[in-house]
Design a protein around this motif. Structure first.
Motif, PDB file in Angstrom:
ATOM      1  N   LEU A 172      21.898  48.694  35.756  1.00 53.98           N
ATOM      2  CA  LEU A 172      21.590  47.289  35.492  1.00 53.98           C
ATOM      3  C   LEU A 172      22.821  46.390  35.429  1.00 53.98           C
ATOM      4  N   THR A 173      23.992  47.002  35.477  1.00 50.30           N
ATOM      5  CA  THR A 173      25.241  46.259  35.306  1.00 50.30           C
ATOM      6  C   THR A 173      25.614  45.468  36.549  1.00 50.30           C
ATOM      7  N   ARG A 174      26.061  44.244  36.312  1.00 52.18           N
ATOM      8  CA  ARG A 174      26.571  43.393  37.389  1.00 52.18           C
ATOM      9  C   ARG A 174      28.040  43.733  37.611  1.00 52.18           C
ATOM     10  N   ARG A 175      28.430  43.795  38.848  1.00 49.27           N
ATOM     11  CA  ARG A 175      29.837  44.042  39.157  1.00 49.27           C
ATOM     12  C   ARG A 175      30.652  42.860  38.624  1.00 49.27           C
ATOM     13  N   ALA A 176      31.801  43.151  38.045  1.00 51.32           N
ATOM     14  CA  ALA A 176      32.650  42.104  37.462  1.00 51.32           C
ATOM     15  C   ALA A 176      34.078  42.274  37.955  1.00 51.32           C
ATOM     16  N   ILE A 177      34.785  41.178  37.966  1.00 55.33           N
ATOM     17  CA  ILE A 177      36.214  41.246  38.274  1.00 55.33           C
ATOM     18  C   ILE A 177      36.997  40.736  37.073  1.00 55.33           C
ATOM     19  N   PRO A 178      38.176  41.293  36.845  1.00 60.49           N
ATOM     20  CA  PRO A 178      39.023  40.797  35.764  1.00 60.49           C
ATOM     21  C   PRO A 178      39.824  39.579  36.221  1.00 60.49           C
ATOM     22  N   VAL A 179      39.928  38.576  35.351  1.00 63.47           N
ATOM     23  CA  VAL A 179      40.765  37.409  35.617  1.00 63.47           C
ATOM     24  C   VAL A 179      41.502  37.060  34.330  1.00 63.47           C
ATOM     25  N   GLU A 180      42.663  36.482  34.490  1.00 67.42           N
ATOM     26  CA  GLU A 180      43.430  36.076  33.306  1.00 67.42           C
ATOM     27  C   GLU A 180      42.888  34.762  32.760  1.00 67.42           C
ATOM     28  N   ASN A 181      43.179  34.528  31.502  1.00 66.27           N
ATOM     29  CA  ASN A 181      42.670  33.386  30.743  1.00 66.27           C
ATOM     30  C   ASN A 181      42.872  32.048  31.453  1.00 66.27           C
ATOM     31  N   ALA A 182      44.056  31.827  32.028  1.00 69.24           N
ATOM     32  CA  ALA A 182      44.396  30.522  32.608  1.00 69.24           C
ATOM     33  C   ALA A 182      43.928  30.348  34.050  1.00 69.24           C
ATOM     34  N   THR A 183      43.309  31.347  34.637  1.00 69.28           N
ATOM     35  CA  THR A 183      42.861  31.247  36.029  1.00 69.28           C
ATOM     36  C   THR A 183      41.838  30.115  36.160  1.00 69.28           C
ATOM     37  N   LEU A 194      38.656  28.136  37.157  1.00 74.64           N
ATOM     38  CA  LEU A 194      37.318  28.650  37.387  1.00 74.64           C
ATOM     39  C   LEU A 194      37.000  28.742  38.879  1.00 74.64           C
ATOM     40  N   SER A 195      37.411  27.744  39.654  1.00 70.77           N
ATOM     41  CA  SER A 195      37.128  27.768  41.098  1.00 70.77           C
ATOM     42  C   SER A 195      37.782  28.983  41.756  1.00 70.77           C
ATOM     43  N   GLU A 196      39.008  29.303  41.360  1.00 68.67           N
ATOM     44  CA  GLU A 196      39.707  30.465  41.914  1.00 68.67           C
ATOM     45  C   GLU A 196      39.051  31.767  41.462  1.00 68.67           C
ATOM     46  N   ALA A 197      38.655  31.835  40.206  1.00 67.79           N
ATOM     47  CA  ALA A 197      37.991  33.032  39.689  1.00 67.79           C
ATOM     48  C   ALA A 197      36.679  33.274  40.428  1.00 67.79           C
ATOM     49  N   LEU A 198      35.913  32.204  40.672  1.00 68.44           N
ATOM     50  CA  LEU A 198      34.651  32.338  41.396  1.00 68.44           C
ATOM     51  C   LEU A 198      34.877  32.714  42.859  1.00 68.44           C
ATOM     52  N   ALA A 215      39.952  26.116  33.047  1.00 71.66           N
ATOM     53  CA  ALA A 215      40.412  27.510  32.959  1.00 71.66           C
ATOM     54  C   ALA A 215      39.219  28.408  32.640  1.00 71.66           C
ATOM     55  N   ALA A 216      39.117  29.523  33.348  1.00 70.91           N
ATOM     56  CA  ALA A 216      37.997  30.449  33.154  1.00 70.91           C
ATOM     57  C   ALA A 216      37.906  30.902  31.699  1.00 70.91           C
TER      58      ALA A 216
END
Length: 167
Positions: A43-54, A56-60, A101-102
């Motif tokens: 049931l888990t969605r795949r996730a990617i790690p991102v740093e705090n200051a990334t 949101l547009s770049e993280a997405l 920021a994400a």
């Protein structure tokens, strides 16, 4: 006359109580039959790690590129510190995403929000009931990030399993 009407009324009430109890018993049996079908790993969605200051547009963008549906905030050492809430992402207009920021959309992780990828059935539901949250970080046995489990996904899977006929 009146005694017959009262007897019929009492019989109808008693029949209703028995019918309701039997229906509840069947639902509980069905629930127990389908509980083992709930697997955190599935049931888990795949996730990617991102740093705090990334941004949101770049993280997405990174998530889309990787085929991931969730974001996990990590510190400089790569240790998870929070989960970016799906509802928070949806609330940020697309034109504002490069400046947000994400990490500002993340919910801080508590121990109860960490779930083993191997949890199934009643153990999984017990864990989710003990620590209510909208999303949980799912970890491998070695502590590596596996993904994010949404309670909405668990609920949908449970309703789907309950809708199937008994075997």
């Amino acid at each position: 006359g009146m005694d017959t009407v009262m007897d019929a009324l009492l019989a109808a009430i008693l029949a209703g109580i028995i019918w309701t109890g039997a229906g509840n018993s069947l639902r509980v049996a069905r629930l127990r039959e389908h509980l083992p079908e709930l697997h955190a790993r599935k049931l888990t969605r795949r996730a990617i790690p991102v740093e705090n200051a990334t941004p949101l547009s770049e993280a997405l963008r990174r998530a889309n590129e990787a085929g991931a549906r969730a974001l996990v905030i990590v510190d400089g050492l790569g240790d998870p510190t929070g989960i970016v809430r799906e509802s928070a992402i949806a609330s940020v207009p697309e034109h504002r995403r490069p400046w947000v920021a994400a990490g500002t959309l993340a919910q801080d992780l508590t121990d109860g929000m960490k779930v083993s990828a191997d949890l199934t059935g009643e153990e999984l539901l017990d864990h989710l009931r003990t620590t209510p949250a909208t999303e949980y970080l799912v970890l491998q046995n070695d502590g590596a990030i596996y993904g994010v489990l949404s309670t909405l996904d668990v609920e949908k899977a449970f309703v789907k399993a309950m809708a199937r006929p008994q075997s």
